[in-house]
Design a protein around this motif. Structure first.
Motif, PDB file in Angstrom:
ATOM      1  N   SER A  52     -21.409  83.481  93.245  1.00  0.00           N
ATOM      2  CA  SER A  52     -22.667  82.547  94.023  1.00  0.00           C
ATOM      3  C   SER A  52     -22.661  81.221  93.546  1.00  0.00           C
ATOM      4  O   SER A  52     -22.323  81.000  94.892  1.00  0.00           O
ATOM      5  N   LEU A  53     -21.639  81.055  92.386  1.00  0.00           N
ATOM      6  CA  LEU A  53     -21.464  79.204  92.699  1.00  0.00           C
ATOM      7  C   LEU A  53     -20.564  78.875  93.873  1.00  0.00           C
ATOM      8  O   LEU A  53     -21.247  77.783  94.692  1.00  0.00           O
ATOM      9  N   ALA A  54     -19.731  79.162  93.800  1.00  0.00           N
ATOM     10  CA  ALA A  54     -18.620  79.405  95.005  1.00  0.00           C
ATOM     11  C   ALA A  54     -19.143  79.521  96.308  1.00  0.00           C
ATOM     12  O   ALA A  54     -18.598  78.719  96.978  1.00  0.00           O
ATOM     13  N   THR A  55     -19.701  80.103  96.795  1.00  0.00           N
ATOM     14  CA  THR A  55     -20.603  80.719  98.352  1.00  0.00           C
ATOM     15  C   THR A  55     -21.576  79.628  97.658  1.00  0.00           C
ATOM     16  O   THR A  55     -22.088  78.581  99.056  1.00  0.00           O
ATOM     17  N   THR A  56     -22.366  78.708  96.934  1.00  0.00           N
ATOM     18  CA  THR A  56     -22.939  78.026  96.966  1.00  0.00           C
ATOM     19  C   THR A  56     -22.467  76.186  97.921  1.00  0.00           C
ATOM     20  O   THR A  56     -23.046  75.333  97.914  1.00  0.00           O
ATOM     21  N   VAL A  57     -21.595  76.223  96.781  1.00  0.00           N
ATOM     22  CA  VAL A  57     -20.317  74.962  97.397  1.00  0.00           C
ATOM     23  C   VAL A  57     -19.905  75.511  98.544  1.00  0.00           C
ATOM     24  O   VAL A  57     -19.504  73.452  98.777  1.00  0.00           O
ATOM     25  N   ILE A  58     -19.465  76.007  98.904  1.00  0.00           N
ATOM     26  CA  ILE A  58     -19.083  76.243 100.933  1.00  0.00           C
ATOM     27  C   ILE A  58     -20.324  76.131 101.679  1.00  0.00           C
ATOM     28  O   ILE A  58     -19.975  75.841 102.713  1.00  0.00           O
ATOM     29  N   GLU A  59     -21.517  76.636 101.114  1.00  0.00           N
ATOM     30  CA  GLU A  59     -22.584  76.340 102.055  1.00  0.00           C
ATOM     31  C   GLU A  59     -23.168  75.237 102.869  1.00  0.00           C
ATOM     32  O   GLU A  59     -22.962  75.219 104.018  1.00  0.00           O
ATOM     33  N   VAL A  60     -22.688  73.560 102.114  1.00  0.00           N
ATOM     34  CA  VAL A  60     -22.831  72.242 102.333  1.00  0.00           C
ATOM     35  C   VAL A  60     -21.921  71.759 103.513  1.00  0.00           C
ATOM     36  O   VAL A  60     -22.585  71.700 104.769  1.00  0.00           O
ATOM     37  N   PRO A  61     -20.564  72.041 103.147  1.00  0.00           N
ATOM     38  CA  PRO A  61     -19.857  71.977 104.387  1.00  0.00           C
ATOM     39  C   PRO A  61     -19.570  72.856 105.593  1.00  0.00           C
ATOM     40  O   PRO A  61     -19.353  72.582 106.529  1.00  0.00           O
ATOM     41  N   LEU A  62     -20.039  74.417 105.611  1.00  0.00           N
ATOM     42  CA  LEU A  62     -20.047  74.883 106.440  1.00  0.00           C
ATOM     43  C   LEU A  62     -21.389  74.488 107.679  1.00  0.00           C
ATOM     44  O   LEU A  62     -21.238  74.828 108.602  1.00  0.00           O
ATOM     45  N   ALA A  63     -22.085  74.059 106.784  1.00  0.00           N
ATOM     46  CA  ALA A  63     -23.223  73.666 107.198  1.00  0.00           C
ATOM     47  C   ALA A  63     -22.908  72.369 108.666  1.00  0.00           C
ATOM     48  O   ALA A  63     -24.091  71.910 109.846  1.00  0.00           O
ATOM     49  N   PHE A  64     -22.515  71.893 107.621  1.00  0.00           N
ATOM     50  CA  PHE A  64     -22.037  70.390 108.436  1.00  0.00           C
ATOM     51  C   PHE A  64     -21.581  70.921 109.381  1.00  0.00           C
ATOM     52  O   PHE A  64     -21.312  70.538 110.586  1.00  0.00           O
ATOM     53  N   GLY A  65     -20.311  72.114 109.309  1.00  0.00           N
ATOM     54  CA  GLY A  65     -19.274  72.993 110.481  1.00  0.00           C
ATOM     55  C   GLY A  65     -20.558  72.794 111.439  1.00  0.00           C
ATOM     56  O   GLY A  65     -19.590  73.273 112.769  1.00  0.00           O
ATOM     57  N   LEU A  66     -20.988  74.074 111.328  1.00  0.00           N
ATOM     58  CA  LEU A  66     -22.066  74.499 111.998  1.00  0.00           C
ATOM     59  C   LEU A  66     -22.412  73.443 112.711  1.00  0.00           C
ATOM     60  O   LEU A  66     -23.080  73.679 114.006  1.00  0.00           O
ATOM     61  N   ILE A  67     -23.367  72.189 112.518  1.00  0.00           N
ATOM     62  CA  ILE A  67     -24.368  70.930 113.179  1.00  0.00           C
ATOM     63  C   ILE A  67     -22.909  70.709 114.017  1.00  0.00           C
ATOM     64  O   ILE A  67     -23.430  69.856 115.278  1.00  0.00           O
ATOM     65  N   ILE A  68     -21.769  70.266 113.519  1.00  0.00           N
ATOM     66  CA  ILE A  68     -20.884  70.063 114.431  1.00  0.00           C
ATOM     67  C   ILE A  68     -20.606  70.615 115.733  1.00  0.00           C
ATOM     68  O   ILE A  68     -19.940  69.867 116.887  1.00  0.00           O
ATOM     69  N   SER A  69     -20.206  71.992 116.181  1.00  0.00           N
ATOM     70  CA  SER A  69     -20.464  73.177 116.477  1.00  0.00           C
ATOM     71  C   SER A  69     -21.405  72.990 117.419  1.00  0.00           C
ATOM     72  O   SER A  69     -21.117  72.700 118.884  1.00  0.00           O
ATOM     73  N   PHE A  70     -22.238  72.659 117.300  1.00  0.00           N
ATOM     74  CA  PHE A  70     -23.850  72.597 117.969  1.00  0.00           C
ATOM     75  C   PHE A  70     -23.945  71.203 118.794  1.00  0.00           C
ATOM     76  O   PHE A  70     -24.572  70.355 120.449  1.00  0.00           O
ATOM     77  N   TYR A  71     -23.340  70.219 118.005  1.00  0.00           N
ATOM     78  CA  TYR A  71     -23.022  68.745 118.856  1.00  0.00           C
ATOM     79  C   TYR A  71     -22.274  68.616 119.871  1.00  0.00           C
ATOM     80  O   TYR A  71     -22.847  68.299 120.101  1.00  0.00           O
ATOM     81  N   LYS A  72     -21.000  69.168 119.935  1.00  0.00           N
ATOM     82  CA  LYS A  72     -20.177  69.396 120.557  1.00  0.00           C
ATOM     83  C   LYS A  72     -21.075  70.137 121.630  1.00  0.00           C
ATOM     84  O   LYS A  72     -20.757  69.333 122.570  1.00  0.00           O
ATOM     85  N   LEU A  73     -21.685  71.293 121.699  1.00  0.00           N
ATOM     86  CA  LEU A  73     -21.873  72.204 123.259  1.00  0.00           C
ATOM     87  C   LEU A  73     -22.870  71.101 123.081  1.00  0.00           C
ATOM     88  O   LEU A  73     -22.810  71.434 124.166  1.00  0.00           O
ATOM     89  N   PHE A  74     -23.405  70.490 122.759  1.00  0.00           N
ATOM     90  CA  PHE A  74     -24.296  69.721 123.360  1.00  0.00           C
ATOM     91  C   PHE A  74     -23.868  69.014 124.241  1.00  0.00           C
ATOM     92  O   PHE A  74     -24.766  68.537 125.472  1.00  0.00           O
ATOM     93  N   ASN A  75     -22.777  68.204 124.150  1.00  0.00           N
ATOM     94  CA  ASN A  75     -21.661  67.296 124.592  1.00  0.00           C
ATOM     95  C   ASN A  75     -21.234  67.788 125.452  1.00  0.00           C
ATOM     96  O   ASN A  75     -20.541  67.211 126.012  1.00  0.00           O
ATOM     97  N   SER A  76     -21.166  68.911 125.622  1.00  0.00           N
ATOM     98  CA  SER A  76     -20.138  70.190 126.897  1.00  0.00           C
ATOM     99  C   SER A  76     -18.839  69.944 126.358  1.00  0.00           C
ATOM    100  O   SER A  76     -18.058  69.846 127.405  1.00  0.00           O
ATOM    101  N   GLU A  77     -18.706  69.861 125.488  1.00  0.00           N
ATOM    102  CA  GLU A  77     -17.448  69.742 125.336  1.00  0.00           C
ATOM    103  C   GLU A  77     -17.581  71.771 124.370  1.00  0.00           C
ATOM    104  O   GLU A  77     -18.129  72.587 123.932  1.00  0.00           O
ATOM    105  N   ASN A  78     -15.699  72.121 124.697  1.00  0.00           N
ATOM    106  CA  ASN A  78     -15.360  73.584 124.395  1.00  0.00           C
ATOM    107  C   ASN A  78     -15.502  74.297 123.092  1.00  0.00           C
ATOM    108  O   ASN A  78     -14.485  73.100 121.834  1.00  0.00           O
TER     109      ASN A  78
END
Length: 249
Positions: A52-78
């Motif tokens: 559970s602790l390990a899952t908590t540790v990766i939640e932050v970077p994965l949330a960051f990565g999710l926003i990166i994906s949406f930001y790129k898609l927002f700006n018409s990137e593949n």
């Protein structure tokens, strides 16, 4: 600045033709945590806490990565559905340092909340002990009241202050050259006088969130990118990137 309806309109315009791809990104994100939760449920009790602790540790970077994906898609990137994994883990350190910097900025209301919980607990314990022993419960009640007041003040303070940093990840993505401290400071600078606007924008999705809940969460596949796109539109307006939407719900 624009109204909440304007940001939602920009989000819909940007999502036009990309709703399916955006939903797949959300699905990939939710699937990862579903699998992690499923694995955790199969583990022995003595290992669950570590996993559970390990899952908590990766939640932050994965949330960051999710926003990166949406930001790129927002700006018409593949963007591919699971790109958030690579983006998140490649920004593991940065995402956590930004989050920790924000936590330090929030430390006083956080400490106030912790102290208030201790006071409430101490007050309840004192009241119970006094009732059993037959002595006055005034001291326990007083501690509980002080604790409740501090708790409410701390929560309100924490929520209002957190809105200075709500867009920190977007700022970091748009300003790769800034240090983590500079990202947080720039985010606060951008949000000066705009916190209530962002709150209104987020609150405007409450009806959609309730509807998504009625679909057993399936609706969140589309609602998540809709909310994130609206936040990106808000950010771009806040820094002066003007886009004229056609306001239609």
């Amino acid at each position: 600045m624009k109204k909440s309806a304007d940001y939602r309109a920009i989000a819909r315009q940007k999502l036009a033709g990309n709703w399916g791809k955006a939903a797949l990104i959300s699905l990939g994100y939710f699937v990862v945590f579903f699998i992690l939760g499923f694995i955790e449920g199969l583990m022995p009790e003595n290992i669950k806490s570590i996993f559970s602790l390990a899952t908590t540790v990766i939640e932050v970077p994965l949330a960051f990565g999710l926003i990166i994906s949406f930001y790129k898609l927002f700006n018409s990137e593949n963007v591919k559905p699971f790109d958030f994994l690579k983006s998140g883990f490649s920004n593991f350190k940065r995402s956590w340092l930004i989050s920790l910097t924000i936590t330090l900025k929030m430390i006083i209301p956080i400490i106030m909340i912790i102290v208030s919980i201790v006071l409430i607990g101490a007050g309840m314990a004192t009241t119970s002990f006094s009732a059993i022993s037959g002595s006055s419960t005034t001291g326990g009640v007083f501690l509980s009241i002080i604790g409740i007041i501090l708790y409410l003040v701390g929560i309100i303070w924490a929520i209002t202050k957190s809105y200075y940093y709500q867009l920190a990840y977007i700022v970091a993505i748009d300003n790769e050259g800034l240090s983590n401290k500079e990202v947080v400071e720039k985010c606060k600078e951008i949000m000066e006088g705009k916190r209530s606007k962002l709150f209104c924008l987020q609150f405007s999705f409450i009806g959609w969130i309730i509807l998504a809940g009625l679909t057993l969460g399936i609706g969140m596949l589309w609602l998540t990118p809709y909310i994130q796109y609206s936040s990106i539109a808000f950010y771009e307006d806040a820094i002066g990137k003007n886009e004229e939407p056609s306001v239609t719900e």
